[in-house]
Design an enzyme around this catalytic site. Structure first.
Site, PDB file in Angstrom:
ATOM      1  N   HIS A 226      57.702  77.965  19.518  1.00 50.41           N
ATOM      2  CA  HIS A 226      58.633  78.719  18.687  1.00 50.41           C
ATOM      3  C   HIS A 226      58.024  79.084  17.341  1.00 50.41           C
ATOM      4  CE1 HIS A 226      59.197  74.549  17.325  1.00 50.41           C
ATOM      5  NE2 HIS A 226      59.615  75.066  16.172  1.00 50.41           N
ATOM      6  N   ASP A 228      59.233  79.221  13.310  1.00 44.86           N
ATOM      7  CA  ASP A 228      60.294  78.716  12.442  1.00 44.86           C
ATOM      8  C   ASP A 228      61.058  79.830  11.734  1.00 44.86           C
ATOM      9  OD1 ASP A 228      59.713  76.144  13.179  1.00 44.86           O
ATOM     10  OD2 ASP A 228      58.636  75.620  11.345  1.00 44.86           O
ATOM     11  N   HIS A 284      53.959  77.624  17.219  1.00 47.72           N
ATOM     12  CA  HIS A 284      53.598  76.230  17.481  1.00 47.72           C
ATOM     13  C   HIS A 284      54.552  75.562  18.451  1.00 47.72           C
ATOM     14  CE1 HIS A 284      56.509  76.104  14.136  1.00 47.72           C
ATOM     15  NE2 HIS A 284      56.912  74.961  14.676  1.00 47.72           N
ATOM     16  N   ARG A 294      57.824  58.386  18.471  1.00 50.96           N
ATOM     17  CA  ARG A 294      57.234  59.216  17.409  1.00 50.96           C
ATOM     18  C   ARG A 294      58.289  59.484  16.332  1.00 50.96           C
ATOM     19  NH1 ARG A 294      57.095  64.850  16.180  1.00 50.96           N
ATOM     20  NH2 ARG A 294      55.018  65.800  15.880  1.00 50.96           N
TER      21      ARG A 294
END
Length: 315
Positions: A226, A228, A284, A294
């Site tokens: 996508h 941002d 990204h 994570r």
């Protein structure tokens, strides 16, 4: 006349019946001794195959077409910046001179936030997410809006739990959060050659906790490629502060900049700040987390004061 004892019948070769059975017993004994040896050979082979499978499994999904690592987990990056041509995404939005990106790129630094600070701010995420958490492996905590993943839904942390949040968080937690945000903002402004005062925190700015649990809703599918600026509109500059270590706390989960035939990645490291302009020049995705957990904080900035949000306050 006393009965005569009969000796054991003898075999034609002069041996007793018991003696005739000895060779068979010896073969059985030998066979029994061979069982542990065979088992050990099998176990050794199995262990070797298991190790090979583990290594293969650990690498699955972590290559992801990556041809270059911009920052490895084991290195300490004092400051690394790569300039890339700006996309046209910003042309469809109001421009702010001296802030709207004209110098586009991506950077990484391990000296903006210390690992001790990262550990402390991770504890804020852990405390908040202890109140909920997604069923699908990708959970968020937004201290600004109060959004918290609970099961397959989101609730307003402050309304749903009310006074209980006073026992979870402290004023020191919120002060640390503000201090970290400000350090990231200053570092980004310096890297892009703009005034820090021209940047405004924007939404969504949030903690994320990702594990390998299968996605339950579309909100859990964090791995899609996508942009941002396209997804959120208000974003002009994006940053991520990592709060856990790649290959130590989790596998997979690297951040990948997608480029034609030359994907580049940042390997998360606690305290590492990765930042970039938010347009299509920095398409990204995040790799799927294969094991472990994570933690990260997404901190986004806009040039438009109308899209700005205030720092969260402990009330």
């Amino acid at each position: 006349m006393a009965p005569q004892r009969r000796g054991a019948p003898r075999a034609p070769d002069g041996s007793t019946a018991a003696e005739r059975r000895r060779p068979s017993s010896t073969r059985k004994d030998r066979a029994l001794r061979e069982v542990p040896r065979a088992w050990l050979r099998t176990a050794g082979l199995g262990a070797g195959l298991a190790l090979a499978a583990l290594l293969l499994w650990s690498s699955l999904g972590t290559d992801d077409g990556v041809t270059e690592v911009l920052a490895r987990r084991g290195e300490v990056v004092a400051g690394r910046f790569i300039e890339v041509p700006c996309s046209e995404d910003y042309d469809g939005h109001r421009r702010f001179e001296g802030c709207t990106p004209r110098k586009c790129g991506r950077g990484v630094s391990d000296v903006v936030i210390t690992r001790e600070e990262a550990q402390r701010i991770r504890s804020i995420a852990e405390k908040g997410l202890s109140l909920g958490g997604s069923h699908g492996g990708a959970s968020i905590l937004d201290l600004h809006s109060g959004a918290l993943s609970v099961g397959k839904h989101f609730v307003n942390l402050y309304r749903y739990f009310g006074d209980k949040t006073q026992t979870i968080f402290s004023d020191a937690d919120f002060q640390l959060y503000r201090d970290v945000r400000q350090k990231v903002q200053l570092a980004m402004a310096e890297a892009f050659g703009i005034s820090a005062s021209s940047l405004y925190l924007t939404k969504p700015t949030f903690f994320s906790r990702i594990n390998s649990t299968e996605a339950q809703t579309a909100h859990d599918e964090y791995w899609h490629t996508h942009v941002d600026k396209v997804t959120y509109g208000s974003f002009d500059y994006t940053s991520l502060l990592y709060l856990s270590d790649y290959l130590e706390d989790f596998g997979g989960g690297r951040f990948v900049f997608v480029e034609e035939g030359a994907n580049k990645t940042v390997e998360p490291r606690a305290g590492r700040v990765s930042f970039f302009t938010s347009g299509s020049e920095n398409l990204h995705r995040v790799e799927k987390v294969r094991w472990g957990t994570r933690y990260a904080v997404t901190i986004a900035f806009t040039c438009n004061p109308d899209h700005g949000i205030a720092d969260p306050a402990f009330t």
